[in-house]
Each structure stands twice: as structure tokens, then as C-alpha cells.
Design a protein around this motif. Sequence first.
Motif, PDB file in Angstrom:
ATOM      1  N   SER A 144      41.516  52.656  29.361  1.00 21.60           N
ATOM      2  CA  SER A 144      40.748  52.726  28.125  1.00 21.60           C
ATOM      3  C   SER A 144      39.983  51.448  27.846  1.00 21.60           C
ATOM      4  O   SER A 144      39.006  51.464  27.111  1.00 21.60           O
ATOM      5  N   ALA A 145      40.403  50.334  28.430  1.00 23.65           N
ATOM      6  CA  ALA A 145      39.701  49.069  28.202  1.00 23.65           C
ATOM      7  C   ALA A 145      38.267  49.125  28.712  1.00 23.65           C
ATOM      8  O   ALA A 145      37.433  48.321  28.341  1.00 23.65           O
ATOM      9  N   LEU A 146      37.982  50.069  29.597  1.00 29.46           N
ATOM     10  CA  LEU A 146      36.616  50.234  30.090  1.00 29.46           C
ATOM     11  C   LEU A 146      35.860  51.273  29.268  1.00 29.46           C
ATOM     12  O   LEU A 146      34.778  51.706  29.648  1.00 29.46           O
ATOM     13  N   THR A 204      42.252  44.388  31.247  1.00 33.44           N
ATOM     14  CA  THR A 204      42.047  43.352  30.224  1.00 33.44           C
ATOM     15  C   THR A 204      42.728  42.034  30.583  1.00 33.44           C
ATOM     16  O   THR A 204      42.443  41.001  29.979  1.00 33.44           O
ATOM     17  N   THR A 239      35.098  33.614  29.021  1.00 29.79           N
ATOM     18  CA  THR A 239      34.537  34.827  29.608  1.00 29.79           C
ATOM     19  C   THR A 239      35.075  36.074  28.923  1.00 29.79           C
ATOM     20  O   THR A 239      35.904  35.999  28.027  1.00 29.79           O
ATOM     21  N   SER A 240      34.559  37.200  29.317  1.00 29.05           N
ATOM     22  CA  SER A 240      34.914  38.472  28.680  1.00 29.05           C
ATOM     23  C   SER A 240      34.822  39.594  29.704  1.00 29.05           C
ATOM     24  O   SER A 240      34.207  39.447  30.760  1.00 29.05           O
ATOM     25  N   MET A 241      35.426  40.713  29.363  1.00 26.63           N
ATOM     26  CA  MET A 241      35.304  41.901  30.205  1.00 26.63           C
ATOM     27  C   MET A 241      33.829  42.273  30.409  1.00 26.63           C
ATOM     28  O   MET A 241      33.439  42.718  31.475  1.00 26.63           O
ATOM     29  N   TRP A 242      33.044  42.106  29.360  1.00 29.16           N
ATOM     30  CA  TRP A 242      31.610  42.397  29.468  1.00 29.16           C
ATOM     31  C   TRP A 242      30.965  41.551  30.562  1.00 29.16           C
ATOM     32  O   TRP A 242      30.279  42.057  31.447  1.00 29.16           O
ATOM     33  N   MET A 284      32.297  42.577  34.051  1.00 29.39           N
ATOM     34  CA  MET A 284      31.741  43.866  34.499  1.00 29.39           C
ATOM     35  C   MET A 284      30.307  43.681  34.994  1.00 29.39           C
ATOM     36  O   MET A 284      29.877  44.361  35.935  1.00 29.39           O
ATOM     37  N   ARG A 319      46.135  53.906  28.661  1.00 29.16           N
ATOM     38  CA  ARG A 319      45.868  52.708  27.867  1.00 29.16           C
ATOM     39  C   ARG A 319      45.111  51.676  28.688  1.00 29.16           C
ATOM     40  O   ARG A 319      44.213  51.000  28.190  1.00 29.16           O
ATOM     41  N   ARG A 320      45.454  51.554  29.957  1.00 27.91           N
ATOM     42  CA  ARG A 320      44.800  50.553  30.786  1.00 27.91           C
ATOM     43  C   ARG A 320      43.351  50.926  31.093  1.00 27.91           C
ATOM     44  O   ARG A 320      42.452  50.107  30.957  1.00 27.91           O
TER      45      ARG A 320
END
Lengths: 636, 636
Positions: free
Chosen positions: A478-480, A529, A543-546, A549, A475-476
Motif C-alpha cells: 500500500s505504500a506505493l 517504506t 530522501t523520500s519514497m517519491w 521511485m 499493508r506493505r
Amino acid sequence: MSNGFCDRILKVDLTKGKLEIESPGEKFFRKYLGGSALAMHYILNEMPAGADPLGPDNVLVISVGVVTGAAISGNSRVMANAKSPLTGAIGDAQAGGFWPAELKFAGFDAIVIKGQSPKPVYLWLHDGQAELRDASHLWGKETGETEDMLKAELNEPKLQVLQIGPAGENLVKYACLINNKNRANGRTGMGCVMGSKKLKAIAVRGTGKPGIADPEALKALVKEGVEWRKIDVGVQNMQKYGTGGVLGYQQQTGGLPTRNWSSGVFEEYKNLMGETMAETILKEDDTCHACIVRCKRVVEVKEGEGKWTVDPQYGGPEYETLSTMGSYCGVGDLIAVAKANELCNRYGLDTISTGATIAFAMDCFENGLLTTADTDGIELRFGNAEAIVKMTEMIAKRQGIGDLLAEGPDAAAAEIGKGAEQYSVCCKGSPFPAHMPQYKRSLGLIYAVNPYGADHQTSEHDHAYAPDASDEQHRRSSALGLLSPRPAHVLDTEKVRFAWYTQCWYHTLNSAGTCQFVWGGTWQLYGPTALPRAVAAITGWNTSMWELMKVGERSLNLMRVFNAREGIAKNRDVLPPKAFVPLKGGPTDGVAVDKEEFERARAQYYAMAGWDENGVPTRAKLEELDLAWAADMLGK
Amino acid sequence: MSNGFCDRILKVDLTKGKLEIESPGEKFFRKYLGGSALAMHYILNEMPAGADPLGPDNVLVISVGVVTGAAISGNSRVMANAKSPLTGAIGDAQAGGFWPAELKFAGFDAIVIKGQSPKPVYLWLHDGQAELRDASHLWGKETGETEDMLKAELNEPKLQVLQIGPAGENLVKYACLINNKNRANGRTGMGCVMGSKKLKAIAVRGTGKPGIADPEALKALVKEGVEWRKIDVGVQNMQKYGTGGVLGYQQQTGGLPTRNWSSGVFEEYKNLMGETMAETILKEDDTCHACIVRCKRVVEVKEGEGKWTVDPQYGGPEYETLSTMGSYCGVGDLIAVAKANELCNRYGLDTISTGATIAFAMDCFENGLLTTADTDGIELRFGNAEAIVKMTEMIAKRQGIGDLLAEGPDAAAAEIGKGAEQYSVCCKGSPFPAHMPQYKRSLGLIYAVNPYGADHQTSEHDHAYAPDASDEQHRRSSALGLLSPRPAHVLDTEKVRFAWYTQCWYHTLNSAGTCQFVWGGTWQLYGPTALPRAVAAITGWNTSMWELMKVGERSLNLMRVFNAREGIAKNRDVLPPKAFVPLKGGPTDGVAVDKEEFERARAQYYAMAGWDENGVPTRAKLEELDLAWAADMLGK
């Protein structure tokens, strides 16, 4: 102080003894976050191509990130970057501790160091002030002595000291930086660079606190971590056994490098397990600023309790040390390993490179390329516990054969000749850490293509993505966008994507100033996340994961640009001969890296990354990352 | 029902009259989300290259996404994709309403339609059941009639109907799909495709509810929206004035396309403003399922109140219609525009393409390429309000010159000859919507490179990124890593990145089944960072902006693969002649697209996207996106 950062970069010219403070502003911090991305901005802009790693032109950047100093686990990381004297490529090393948070409290985000001091100096940073001070009295001192002396002379019991030991002064190519006497920016010789600059230490103390935009949101995240630790056995085990807790798993899977990478199993592995340490020499666990994981070890062996005493102020061995000093060298003596670890921290040596270099020398000795005539009479055979302790000392002090081994396995092999290269297990001159590319295939790819050489902390390991990962691990990750697990020994398209995405992600962690054991992605306290939430809570940025990254991708691309400028690309994205020699014994008996598979994956990795066939970032990729200035440097 | 999706794709073979249900599973939904990404998966795998858009091989996919049907604003979107009879490239059109949510309630995520029925049929989907029924009695009926008849014969007052009108039956190349009598999947002739298949309507009704993994988290997000609407003037204005509220701004900036793109200002603009509509013919506002923005218009003109009556069941004109039927044609008569809008919805015509095609014909008439001999005596001059109403009718029914204009401006121009091409303002054959690439330069790039032709809903517009954006607007865009605003008329590297990132983002919205006016990124109810929260709350996936952006990138890349398979790439990523002719009057007097700037930006855009110099996705890019199967299709 701004939320998340001080907006104060200390620029030090040691040749001129000049200190300046630069404030690049919020947009800069949002673009780079800190850490390695920030460092690469300064290094590329301030270091000329072809600089002598030990000369005044080398630029050493010591930096923290926007999360550093916030009251949440996994916040306190310091990154060191410079041209590596060990590899000739970009160098990179990360450490935890209390120094990183304290640097923020003292009012600084990074220190950019160039030039060379005519005499030993140290930096004293306190509450926004920065001073260069004479360090003649500290030169030659061990790390413990230096830290105690500085605390006394500055009358600051809470002083945090990041420093080099005698190994750095002696320009051992893999000398490291030590803070808190036992936390190491270990890899790629950053201590050697600092030694060449005659900078003994950076002492910091501050009472400021970086601003937090949304303290309630940060507290909520802290609480989630506390709750998770109550139920997660993986996190609990990190406190109980430290990183050494994985050694048994490595052995079971045939992934414990033994006798200089001849085998993946070691018959005496039980002596070296974190569980064994906990039952024998462990004095207590330890941690970094505000971190509830508490993975650090403190071990002690008092006079009369064993062949060596082990001083608890120097901490205790990590998994990497247990294997490089232990199984790499065929040594199953935990106290010997703990002693070698103490000496590395005392003298400022990278335990991985030191242990691996000794294992290389043992392999040469076993094969007759070195004899007792070369070793001052030491029987440098696998399993010789005394030898690892003695050789660590000799390397730090460049005594006897230690002087040769202080150059690293590749250089030593070239000097020894007679085919010694086949025993040097390095990428770009930096020795393999204790995770096996023979069976963790994406990690093998990363060892080769990583800008700073073989490293185990620059991407997720295959096992995090293997079918036997737990639901929560999966699950972790998978955020990528990694949705299809693959066995560790497979290197297909999905694994190459896994390598590429997680490598970018780890560069994000190294830029934000965060610890992979807390934020990385599998069995850690938080999954990926959580990081955008933390950065948003701390900085106030939407901000965001995008976005995060992309910062990591920036860091990695800038390192590739640095290397390209030095003529380092595909030509040095290679694995050493031993990686292709089948292992012997255990579950990985007969296993080796498949050269064709590796080369196909490397080409695919370059293409996925948006680099050319030689592994150099294209102008378009750099422009996409808002790094047109770096493309200009390549004359593209 | 699973959380966020039904895992039921209805596959319809109209030739055989066969219905099948496919359940691709959770991993598939997480990879594609639904909408356009899901559609492209099916279209590429089920349609052969070179298919006749009006033949049985064309595959029409009607789909919703994982957010569709959840009780939060901006959830209820339906996407339609097929090979476009207007462009020969991939077609794409999106609509709101209540039909999308109802499809989910009825237990379906998408309908994949191939083949051709020998006689008119309709689909009846209810609570997991699907039936094909005879529609002979509905054929030829207007949309309002059809919907009423279906409600009556199925005895379902709450029935939702998505359908074609007479225009679709008559194979007008830009016929659209209509649901709720007034919501249109407008662009690229998806109604023409449905007409060619003899599928009159898809009637849906259901009492199921898609599962919500974390209802509390979703409710919290809903509450944030409610609070934001209380204070945000932009959102409030959307309810007060609808999309027509931007018309005044367009005029002020010289961005209101006038007289077939000869000018950016229209002297009678005040008559067409959303504010004017609110004061005159507006009956009430309207909305989509669960949406508090309420941007939809309902207008009414009763017998004797104006030259035309306007029936409120067909809604009211959007900004695009006010300009294409209004300023494009030099018509400042709001009631005429509202009447033309009513007819488009009644007959199932795309208002943008219809108005733009009439404007093209007017330009030809004004320049002597058409005469009253061609037009059944109609003085087809700019400003002729009667003409737009009459021509709309003639196009829908293919009467007189309407039969020629029903083919679209490019085909009509080819037929007319005499240089008529210079008056056709299309990309890939699809007419320009009412946002000007001459001054919104990144939008101009997107018009050209967009796989389905000129479109204003496939990326953020430049003004959202301009220095005059508010702090909150800027804060919202910043989540995509866009940190440096640029004036609208600039097309530099940052603008190309802006175009690329936001185009991916809009494809994400079109895959998740979400509305740009709620989730897009600037002055909407939520910013982009809310979408990962919503998707996580609905599905339970530990998702991230990174993962969601990759879905959008997948959708866009698959469309480029589709086009490449049809021989469509850089050769058709072009702007029409009028884009390079300087505008006349107002703030944009003398302004035109700079050809050199445009071509440079296009090359840069391809490279940033990871495509080759011809604009075709590379194998590595497709592999990075987990789309190796699509690379295989290109024989790469």
C-alpha cells in the motif's frame, strides 16, 4: 569515503589496457543511486548505437548502490548491464553475495568496462587501487578453481571474486557472472560479454567502510528486522527452505511450468520442493553480507550417496533452477537438478536459460524436430535426468548439439526450422523464468514489455496483490498507493498500474543495490517504506519514497531509450506463441494469455508510463525525470 | 472515531432542507485524504457541467483532512471548493483557524452543500448531530456580530463559526468565508457561492477527538518541531513579524507589486513591513489550533490613536493585504491598510481581490477611463489612503462604483471598455496575489495554468529553489527530487519540473488539511518528509511520500477535468497583458514575462503532467491515478 558511496567509478579500456577513475559527485549519486540507473547513464553515453554485443564497443557496467556494504540485511547486490548478445537489447542481471559489499570496501561504486583485451586478463581491486593483470593461467579454468587460484596467488584468503567460467569464455549466449562460486548475475548473457572482452575475473578486497550518516537510525532499522524475523513465518521459511519453498505453492495454483510450458502442474513436484531438499541433500543455509534472511542453499551429495556427487562449494538450486532443470524438463530427480545447478555454477551458465533451452530442445525432440542423429545419440525426452546433466555440460563446452543450444532457443529454433519457433518460450530471446504469465497476468505484461526480456525480478508478482495476500503483505504494497487487490488472473487497469509502479520500484531496488527479498514489498523482512529510511540513514539525504521511485523510473526509461536507439520497442514487446496455447491439467487447465487483453494492457501500460504508442519515452517524460540528455539521443 | 478521520461526510440539500450523512470508508480517505481531493470527487460527481455558479446546481464543499485536529502544528486547515462565480472555473480557497479542528471534534470530515435555501439558514453541527436552522435574524449582520450572536443563542462560548458577511450576501464575486472573525477562505468567491445558497454560517462544536494510531510517533514529531523553532530564525520571525516579515525582502528583490503592477518597488515600503507593524499597531500574535508557529497578527488602533480605529477582533493584515491594499494602491499608510483589512474581515471580502480591484480602478482613474463622475466624487488616485477604506466599504455594500467593482476587474473592465482590459491583472478572472511572475518565472507559469486562477499558495515559489536558499531549505525541497537550484528569473526545464512537482505537493497539503507554512518545504517548521510520518502516525497507514504526492496529483487532475468539462483549458491558461509590460524602477526595472519562454514552458508543463496539448488530462494519466471515472466524464 562519503556516506553511502565512494565517489569512485573505475573506467576500464581493455583494448588499451587503460584504467581511469571518475568521481561524478554527490548529486550524481543522489540522482542515480548506483546499480542499473548509474549503469544506464554510462552505457548510453559511452556505447554507440548498433554496437556488436561481442565487440569492443559494448560497454559492460558492474555496479553496486548506495546501500551496498551497509550493515543491514539485503544490502549486498551487484548489477551487471551491457548490450545483451542473447537479445540484442539492453541486458541486465543481478546477484547477491559478499563481492558487492567488498567492492565498496575496496573503494569503488562501479566498473565501466569497454574495449577488448588481446589476451585474458583479470582486474585486481584492493583498497582504492586497481590493476589489470594477466589471466592466461586462469583461462579455461572452472569457477571454483579460478577463485582458489586467485586467493592463493594474491595471498588474500578473504578475496572476493566475480568471474566468468568456461561458458563465458566459449561465448555461450547466456553465460553468466559468478561470484563466491555460487552467486550468479544470471540472465541475458553478461558472462558472454565479459568473455568476449577476455576479462576472466574481477578480484576485490578492501578494508574501508562506506560512511554511515546516522548509525543509530540504521541500527534501529536492523533491530526492527531482527524483531520481525522472530514472528514472521514467511521470513523464517526463507531460511528453512530457501526460494524452493514456493514450489509447492506454484504447483497448488497450477503455476509450475512443466514440460516446456505445456502444463502448470508436475506430478513429481514433491521431489523438488524446498522442504524435500531440506530433508535430504541440504548441508546448510547460507547468506549474503550482513543479511539475516539466509535464503541461500548449500547442498551436498557425497560419493556413493547418489547417481551424481554434488559439490557444496557451488551452493544449491534456487526455485528457478528446481523448475527449469526440473519441471520444465519433466525431471523429478532432485540430485540430477542439483548436479545441473552445480555444473551451471562451475561453468558459469545461467540456470534458467540453460534449463529452459534444454526443455525447448526436449520439446523439439518429442515432436520429431530433433533426433538422436542431432544429439549424439541422447534420447532428449522429457523426464531424462541424465540428459539435463549431460546437456548442461555440452552447452558450456559447446559440444555437439550444445553448440547450437548455446545460442539460445530463438536462434536454435531458427536454425532447426520446421516450426521449431513454436517451442521457444522467450521474450526478446530471453527464456521465461518459472512464473506463469498465463495466470499471473500482470507478470505476463511485464515479461513482454521488460527492456531485458522475460524476467521475474523486475516487478512484484500478481499474488502479492491478490485478495488472499495477508494484511501485512497488503499493508506493505500500500505504500506505493496500491489499494485495491485483484485476483492474479485479472489484467485490468489496476493491475496495469500495479505492474508499472512495482516495475519502477524494482528498478529502484536495483539502483540502490538492495535485495527484493528484503525490501521488495510483500512478505519480505522490510516493506518499501523502510528503504527511504535506510537510504537517509546511510547517506544523510532527506530522501523520500517519491525521490527513490523517480530513480527507478529513470533506470527503466533509460533502458527503453537504449532499446529504442537499437530499433527495439513495441515490435519486440511481444509474447511467444506458447503463451497463447492453453495449458493442460491442474488448476490452470485450459488457461492461456488472452491476446486482446494483453494488447490492450500493453497500450495502457505505455500510456501510463508516459511513452508514445510505440513504447518509446516521450521527451516530456524524460525531461520530467531530468533526463533531457537521453531525449536528445533519440533526436526528439 | 477512526484514526485520522470521522468517516462522516455531511451532505446538505438546501433546496429540500435535507441532511444526510455518507460514510465512504477508509479506502476512500486513503485515496483522497480529505480537502481538495475529496471535494473534487464530490463536485465532479454531483454537479452537472455548465452549472450556474450562483444557482442551486453549484456544489460547495467545505472540508478538512486526515491531519486536521491532530495535536501538531499546521494541522488546522479548511478547504472550500465550488464552481467560482468570479472565474467560471473551479474555485478553491483555504483557511486556518480553530474551526477546522472543531469540525473534526464535532464528528465531520466535510460538508457537501447543494441547492438553494428559500430563506437564510445556518448549519449547527455538534457532537455528530447536524441541524439546519433559520438565520433570518443573522442576515445582514457583520461577521463579528454573527459569531457573537450564535455563541450567545447556542450558549456555546467555545463555538467555532465559519460564515459569510454582508459581502457574501450581496453576492460580491470575490466574497470570502470567514472563521474566527479573522481567518479567510479568501480566493475565488466561495463566500459569494455560500451567499447565493442563503447559507449564512456553519457553527460547529464538538468534544470528540479523532483517533491517533501512534501517539508516541506523533509526539516525537511535535518535539522535533519545538526543537527546530528554538534554533530556526525563519520560524521565529514568523511569530515576530508574521507574513508581513517578507515585505522587505520583496522590496529588495524588486518583487513588491506597486501601483497596479507598474513597478516592483514601492518608496513607502518601510511603513508596511511586518517589522514596522510589530513596533506600532501590533497588539499580539495569534495562531491556529495546536500550532507553535503563531504567524497570525492581531492589531489594534484605539479611538484617537489614528485616523481610523482598528478593532482587534478582526485580526491584522497579512503580507498579501499589506501589498494589495498598500503598494498595489500606492498607499503607505499602515493604519489605512489595517482598517481596510478589518473591513474585509468584517464584511467577508477577499483582501487580495479587493485591494487588487481597487488598484485596477485607480489605474483606470489615473488613465482617464474613470472620473469622479463615476466614483461619487472620490479622487481614485494611487496613494489615496481614504479611498481604499471607502472603496472597500462600497464594494462590500455594492454602493456606487462598488457595485461594478464587486464583479471583479475583468468584468468591470469589460463594462468600462476603452481598453480597460490592459489594467486588469488577473488569470482566469482572479486577481494576481502579491508575488511577481515577472521575476519568479515558475510562479508565473503556475498563475496561468492553475485551475483556480492566479494563486500564490498552489506551488513553491522560485526563491525556495534559488541558489541563495540555505542548505536546510535546499535539503527540504530535495525530498521531492529537486536537486539543482536555478535563479528565480529562469524558466528552464528544471523550473518547469519544480513547478509541476511542488504544485502536486501543495495539492497534497490541501488534501491532508495541512498548512504550507509548517509542512511546505523550505523554511517551514517541518519539511515535506515529515508529512508521511505524520499521516502514518495519525492514521496507522504505511504511507509514503509517493502515495501522498499521488493524492495531490489526483486533486490537481480532477480540477483540470472539471475545467475541461466547462470548456476551460489552454484557452484560459494565459497571462494578462500587464505581465508582458516591463516593470519600472528598482532591481526589476525593464523586466517582463517573456511570452515565448512562457508558452514553451506551458507546453512542457502539460506534457510533463501527462495532459494533452490542450492541457486536458489524458485517459492514461487519469487511469494511472485510479480516476478512470473522471476520464469517462470527459468522454475519452
